[in-house]
Scaffold this active site. Sequence first.
Site, PDB file in Angstrom:
ATOM      1  N   HIS A   1       3.165  -1.083  -1.050  1.00  0.00           N
ATOM      2  CA  HIS A   1       3.440   0.331  -0.780  1.00  0.00           C
ATOM      3  C   HIS A   1       4.904   0.607  -0.437  1.00  0.00           C
ATOM      4  CE1 HIS A   1       0.707   4.002   0.222  1.00  0.00           C
ATOM      5  NE2 HIS A   1       1.710   4.329  -0.561  1.00  0.00           N
TER       6      HIS A   1
ATOM      7  N   HIS B   1       6.790  -3.170   3.458  1.00  0.00           N
ATOM      8  CA  HIS B   1       5.694  -2.310   2.983  1.00  0.00           C
ATOM      9  C   HIS B   1       4.987  -1.599   4.137  1.00  0.00           C
ATOM     10  CE1 HIS B   1       2.478  -5.163   4.055  1.00  0.00           C
ATOM     11  NE2 HIS B   1       3.188  -6.113   3.504  1.00  0.00           N
TER      12      HIS B   1
ATOM     13  N   ASP C   1      -6.225   0.097  -0.178  1.00  0.00           N
ATOM     14  CA  ASP C   1      -6.833  -0.437   1.053  1.00  0.00           C
ATOM     15  C   ASP C   1      -7.364   0.676   1.965  1.00  0.00           C
ATOM     16  OD1 ASP C   1      -4.832   0.439   2.851  1.00  0.00           O
ATOM     17  OD2 ASP C   1      -3.787  -1.488   2.855  1.00  0.00           O
TER      18      ASP C   1
END
Length: 307
Positions: A104, A144, A233
Amino acid sequence: MTSHIESSVSRFLPDPKTVAAKLGVDKGPIHLVEAGLPKQLAELGWKVQFDGHHQFEEIPTEDDPPIGKLKNPRSVSRVCQAVAKVVGDHAKKGQLPLTLGGDHSLAMGTISGTLEKYPDACVIWVDAHADINTAETTDSGNIHGMPASFLLGIGPKVEEFSWVKPLLKPHRIVYIGLRDVDQGERRILREHGIKAFSMHEVDKYGIGRVVEMALDHVNPGRKLPIHLSFDVDALDPSVAPSTGTPVRGGLTFREGHYICEAVYETGCLVALDIMEVNPSLADSESAKQTVAVGCSLARSALGETLL
């Protein structure tokens, strides 16, 4: 799925609507393409321009010592900067950039690219984690876990990331699905008045109401462009097992898809990230399941409906 599905009108994208798909850095995202995603989107009435995979191989990853606690800062910065440019270029052409991510941290690039074309865009960030640690609050040093703080300009400046302009305003981002938030991140969310709907709110109000409240907060008249950044997630590991940092108690399959469908229905979506699909982390069955879910989230956000 039949081919008479009409591509609904978008407030921001010219017709025929074009989606430009880009792949993140690791090997995971190519599985989404191999699973047939470009063809599936074409069946939804999108003109699909697929950018190919090997965008960033020229960026050296060795010899990248930490800066403070931050791990691999130079390579992460360079890849995100390259992504920002590509996403910005597609957005400026009136295309919808679809980024099939690696981790991310890439959102630093994708959202920077979106804001360059749409400075008033708002961000709907679907994730188990807030990803808003700073160089000060991070324990792990994993970037991230930090992209939102860079985009908002929160925390100490890190020279290597000075290209990230703090264009995102705290009232223009909203979280859905949080359930694993660090102490420092909670403080940041509170201090900056950033709206977040955790799994507690999803349980309390139901996903329909939560999405409506999230949109009311960040895009009250449904007139602003939306960048949807979806970390798989956010879903429960029983739904999407093959992801980097799974946390139990997440969104169901249907709740995840509802968010995507509802955002598409606004007609405001201008950019989409599907992040953290990582088939290398699980047995082949779990990997296949996670890839299938990643594809179907993308289809829902780009107009697939149940009926």
